[in-house]
Structures are given as C-alpha cells and as structure tokens.
Design a protein around this motif. Sequence first.
Motif, mmCIF file in Angstrom:
data_model
loop_
_atom_site.group_PDB
_atom_site.id
_atom_site.type_symbol
_atom_site.label_atom_id
_atom_site.label_comp_id
_atom_site.label_asym_id
_atom_site.label_seq_id
_atom_site.Cartn_x
_atom_site.Cartn_y
_atom_site.Cartn_z
ATOM 1 N N GLY A 201 3.494 37.325 -37.680
ATOM 2 C CA GLY A 201 4.662 37.192 -38.542
ATOM 3 C C GLY A 201 4.522 36.015 -39.478
ATOM 4 N N LEU A 202 4.063 34.917 -38.935
ATOM 5 C CA LEU A 202 3.894 33.714 -39.746
ATOM 6 C C LEU A 202 2.947 33.995 -40.901
ATOM 7 C CD1 LEU A 202 4.634 30.782 -39.865
ATOM 8 C CD2 LEU A 202 2.682 30.249 -38.452
ATOM 9 N N LEU A 203 1.894 34.723 -40.603
ATOM 10 C CA LEU A 203 0.896 34.982 -41.637
ATOM 11 C C LEU A 203 1.428 35.946 -42.682
ATOM 12 C CD1 LEU A 203 -2.064 34.520 -42.445
ATOM 13 C CD2 LEU A 203 -2.587 36.629 -41.263
ATOM 14 N N LEU A 204 2.114 37.002 -42.216
ATOM 15 C CA LEU A 204 2.443 38.096 -43.129
ATOM 16 C C LEU A 204 3.651 37.791 -44.012
ATOM 17 C CD1 LEU A 204 1.714 41.354 -41.179
ATOM 18 C CD2 LEU A 204 0.317 40.056 -42.761
ATOM 19 N N PHE A 205 4.527 36.908 -43.575
ATOM 20 C CA PHE A 205 5.699 36.637 -44.400
ATOM 21 C C PHE A 205 5.463 35.487 -45.363
ATOM 22 C CE2 PHE A 205 7.810 39.077 -41.073
ATOM 23 C CZ PHE A 205 8.469 39.983 -41.880
ATOM 24 N N VAL A 206 4.241 35.044 -45.431
ATOM 25 C CA VAL A 206 3.903 33.952 -46.334
ATOM 26 C C VAL A 206 2.846 34.475 -47.282
ATOM 27 C CG1 VAL A 206 2.672 31.750 -46.401
ATOM 28 C CG2 VAL A 206 4.463 32.116 -44.734
ATOM 29 N N PHE B 183 -3.243 31.827 -35.251
ATOM 30 C CA PHE B 183 -2.077 30.986 -35.468
ATOM 31 C C PHE B 183 -2.400 29.705 -36.241
ATOM 32 C CE2 PHE B 183 1.532 28.397 -33.848
ATOM 33 C CZ PHE B 183 2.534 29.215 -34.322
ATOM 34 N N PRO B 184 -3.453 28.977 -35.881
ATOM 35 C CA PRO B 184 -3.755 27.774 -36.663
ATOM 36 C C PRO B 184 -4.016 28.086 -38.135
ATOM 37 C CG PRO B 184 -5.004 27.772 -34.650
ATOM 38 C CD PRO B 184 -4.378 29.115 -34.757
#
Lengths: 301, 177, 230
Positions: A80-85, A234-235
């Motif tokens: 999610g962190l990757l795709l919404f940015v 994640f990192p």
Amino acid sequence: MSIDWPRIGYAALTLFIVINYGMIMTALVRKIGARVSGRYGIRIYQNYIDLVKNIALRSKITHGVMYYLGPVFRLTGGVGLLLFVPTIYGSAMWSNFSFAGDLVLALYFVFFGTLGMALGAAESGHPYSAIGITRGLSQVTVAELPLALAVFAISLQYQTLNITDIVAAQQGGIFNWTLFTNPVATLAALFAFVGTMMRSPFDVVIAPQEIPIGPPTEYHSSYLALMQTNRVLFPIAKTVIYMNLFFGGATNWFEFAIKVFAIYMISVLVGVVHPRFRVEQSITFFLKWGLPVGVLAILLV
Amino acid sequence: MMQAIYDRLKDRFQLGALDVRSRKGLAFVDLRREFLRPVLTELRDVEGFTHLILLTAVDWIEDERFQLTYLLNNRQKNLDLGLRLRLDRNLAIGETIHDLWPTAATYQRELREMFGIAFPGSPRVDEEFILEGWTDMPPYRRDFDTLAYSQQTHADREGRETSDPREFMKQILYPKD
Amino acid sequence: MKHMDPNFRKDTKTEFPQREELKPRKVTTPDGQVIDIEPLQDYFCQEPPKVHQKSYFKIVEDFYNWCRAESLWILAFGTGCGAIEMRPLMTPRFDAYRYGIQWRATPRQANLLMISGYLSVKTLKRAIRTYEQMQGPKYVVGLGSCTINGGMYWDSYNTIKKLEEYLPVDLYIAGCMPRPEALLAGFMELKKKIKAGNAEGANKYAEKFDWYKANQKAVIKDWDMPDYNW
C-alpha cells in the motif's frame, strides 16, 4: 466505475520491479557490510534462495486467523505504501494510485504493518513475541514523531497534501529540493528515517542476539517468506516517500535506483558505525533530539 | 599469623592439629561436629574470615565416613582456612549453615544431590540441582560405579577401541622394554 | 584400564514420581470458574508427526533441494564445547555466509540442528524439544566424537553415547573438537546429500517415531512434555 486495467498492470509491474530491486539491493548492502568487516559476504542472489527455501518447507503450523493475517497485513502495509505514492514523477504509467491526500495515507501505511504484525504475533502466544512487539511499537511510535512533524512542516510549506504536487514544486535544479529549501524539516525526517529502517543502532527489536528476533519468533515457512518479501519491499517504499518529499523525487527508473540506494545508504552508514541502542535509550534519543528538531521545523515555516 | 589464630581457638574448641599445606596462608584443621557453628561464627565475626570459598565433601568409603570441607578466606590478611568435619557415612546428616553464608544453601543442595548428605532446614535443599529425573543412588558416592552404569544404560558403538594411556605411551616411547 | 565393579547393578526398579506441577488438577480461575488443567496435554495438536511426500515432479523437487542446500539456516543452540567452534565460522577467516549458511535464533526458522558436542540427558530433552519444533525438511549434524560414541565421556553416567538412537542424524563430523575447516567440509558434504535428495531425516523420524520415542524415554526418566512438541 470502470476498472483501469492498464493502470493495475503498471502497478503490478512497479511492485515486481521494486521487489527485485529490493532483493538485490539488500543483498548488496549486506555484502558491503561484509566487505567492510573483511568478509566475502553472502551471494548477491541469496535472498531469492532463502525465499524459495522458505516457501518449499513441507510442514507449517498455524496459531489461528490473526497469526495468519499478521504477515499479510505487514505486506499490505508495504504494498500500500508503495502503490499510493508516485514512484516516478511526471509519468502517468508509474504514478500508480496517488491522489490528492496521499501524504496522509502514506503516513498511516507506515504504521499499518507494524500494527498488523502486533496482532498476529500476539496470537502466536510466544512470550518473546509479546515482548518484541511492545518494544517495537514503542520505538516505532516515538521514531515516527519527528517524521509527522516534518511532514506537517512541508505540507505547510507547499500548502498541499499531495505528494505529486510536492515533487513538482521541487523540480528544476538541486537547490529546489526540500533538502535545501527546508533543511530543518529534512533533518527531523531523517531522524525518523534512521529510526524506522530497522538497522543498527535502532534494530534491537529484531536483533537475533537480543530477545530472539522479536515479533517474528514464531513465524516460519511461507509466513516468513511473506515477511521476507516485505523486508525488502518496505524499506524501498519508505525510501521512496523520503525521496519524493525531501530529495526531489525521481523522473526515471535509473534516477530512482541511484537515489533510493543513496538514501538507503544513509541508514546503513549510520548503522555501521554505531552500536545498538536499548529501547529506552532510543526513545530518549528521539524525544531529546528528534522531537525538538521537528517542532523547530514547524516553527520555522 | 595462621598459627596465632589457631592458638587462640585451639583450646576453646578442641581443634585438631594445624595442617599447613603447600603455602603459608593455607591450612586445614579437623573439627568436632558440635563446635562447627561456634567456630564458623567466631571465624567470620572475630577473625575476619568473611568469605566462604566452598563447601565440598569427600567420600572416605573405607572409613565409613564423609568428610565435609568448609574453606574460608580472610581477604584482609590473605589467609585460607579449611575446616574438616567427619560425618558418619551411613547416617549422613550435616548441619546447615545457610544462615551464616546464604551461598552455603546452594552447596548443600549440591551435596544433597551428589552425595546424598542431608542438611535439614536448608532452603530448597530437596529440590533437584543439576540432575533431572535421577532415580539411582547419588552419583558421587564411591560405591556408584559410573562406568558400569554407563555401560548398562548406553550401548557402545561397535569398533570402538580403548587403550590404557600408560601402556599405549610405553609402547610408543620405549618399545624395547 | 579403568576398574569396573562387576557387581554393580543399575537401579532399574525405581520410577521417577511424576512432578506435582504436571499432574492433572482442577484450578479455580479468578472469576470463580473451575477448570481442568492437564499440563501434559498439548492443546494445539496431539498427533504424531506424519511423513511428508516429495513434490510430484522430480525437477521441482530437485530445484527445491538445491535451494534447501544453498540456504542452510542453523539453529544457534550450543550443547557442548563444540559451540565454540561454530562461532569462528561467522568471522572473516572462515566466513560461512558465502555458502548460504546463516544462524537463526529460533527453531521455527531453522533447518539445521547442530548437536555440538557431548549431550547430557538433561540437554537431550531440550534438544528433542527443539528438533521437533523445527519445520521439515530438517537436518541434524552431530559434531565431535562425543555424539558418535561418547568420546571422552564414554564412562559418564549422564551423557548419551550414540546420537542417532535419539534423533535422525544426517551427518557426523568427527574430531575432538573438529576444527572450523572440518565443519565447513561437513557442510559441503551435507549439501551434496541434500541435493541428492537423501537427507530425509524428518520423514525417517516420523516413520520410526515409536522406536525413537522408546529410546528417548529409556534415558529420560522424568518425561515432562507431550510426545511430540509441535
């Protein structure tokens, strides 16, 4: 509502590229660390073997639904962190699902995985898991404070909560980066960056030599494989946010690779030369140094 | 210095002869059982032997006796004094001194397990110390044959050879003799 | 030669009484409920282990075996003096990491149990627990002559002699103690064995489960755990 198939395809491709990039890069970083201490180090493709090995284990046991969902939540946090940015600025293909308020969502996702992990590991019933979670959550929480303050500062500075707009404002030369327009906020955020990358000196939570490797104590086989995937994803996803917010974003994959590696090396370099903090020491450290800088960043804007 | 201490205590507690061994600051003395506590208390509080180095036992199976050795240390004067006390091997009941030195409780627990010497009143003395689930006789007693026990419990691997060290080295070093 | 008393007979009659805390009992919870407690009951699963089939396709299994061999995760559990010979393997001089060998702190994530030296009966109990908590395929390597035939503890009342009677051993590394180079050579041998598909210790353990349990219970008098520790 129509489903935008090409966009989903590109999102999946982003994920694929980033995971492979992360696999190679984390192995490379470990190799660099090994060379620093005079060793040959692991093979560059070792992460892939470990992953397949873990998936190929024949027996696995479960401790219930939440135990099962723990790694899933964790990976969801990373994905999610990757795709919404927006991964690559100015490209319709690689902006993925970024939208007007994505900065807030990103902040939320940074925390999401840890919380999911807490629920899952607690269900395993292992006392070390519970201790590991307590230590991990308290450290992550306090390390995130400077980041939150820095994010408030730059969203005040740029008058937006959209990461794409923030990146856009930093284009046109290295001196337009937030790093130079708002160095105090950048500094505050870097405190949080070093604190949440799970590298020395703030890796006491998952360190094998401490309470045996903390929350993932009970996880094995495919569960562990999921978490390994997240460990490489994640990192990178987090570094992408920092790159977008403070270091002018990336306009192509090559720039992406170089910048992410460079930013990641900040935490590696800090880690190589500093011994581990205990949890209460790192909490004191963040409250004493990280938090005032964050407050100062807001005051200066 | 040790002699002076010994002279002060000798008559009051009917101590045996002072037995000086190997170096000047180390001596052993035999002790009668009823004087154990008074002597230890006196040594600790008056003569400055504040440290109980160890408490151990020797199995004199031929004499039907257990010998308890209380090794005390005077840190200031750098003196070591060993008190030897003999117990009847068949009765094997010692006197606990855990109130003088709390560490003695651990030694007494070990002696209870390894030699089967009872110390009534010592804290946790009947709990297992090192062995788990031990059902045979206490293994440090000399009538416990550890080789026989081992062979009756675990099978040797075939092809294992043992040689007597003395004979083996003699053959290598002096083959002609 | 060491003198042995021919008349000595081991006490085989005395049974170790079950510990107080292991007996089934009724417990009143803080809110007044009375519940039955059976400490020896594994509430997760009481099943014995079962034999796991290989992959259906040989090429897949071969690939998996290659991965297993190239990613050996050792459980950092030292039983005897051999534990000190394993530490140098992490150092620059020997650097086992380049062969894909890593140390894990928890049995759940490890594949390789190193019995590093003499194993007292008390430690054997822990080693069995640890081995059973590992996830298959799992391998056992016995280190040093103590695990092979008792070594210098051949006449000890409290150490086992042949490790393979209690755990399915894939490989022994002889020596007292073997040098780290010997350990590395042993790991290479183990890799060959895994790649050839011969390291099926976990399945062997499941097949001969009763035999292993009988051997284990013969030396561990106070059996205070479930038959298989999941």
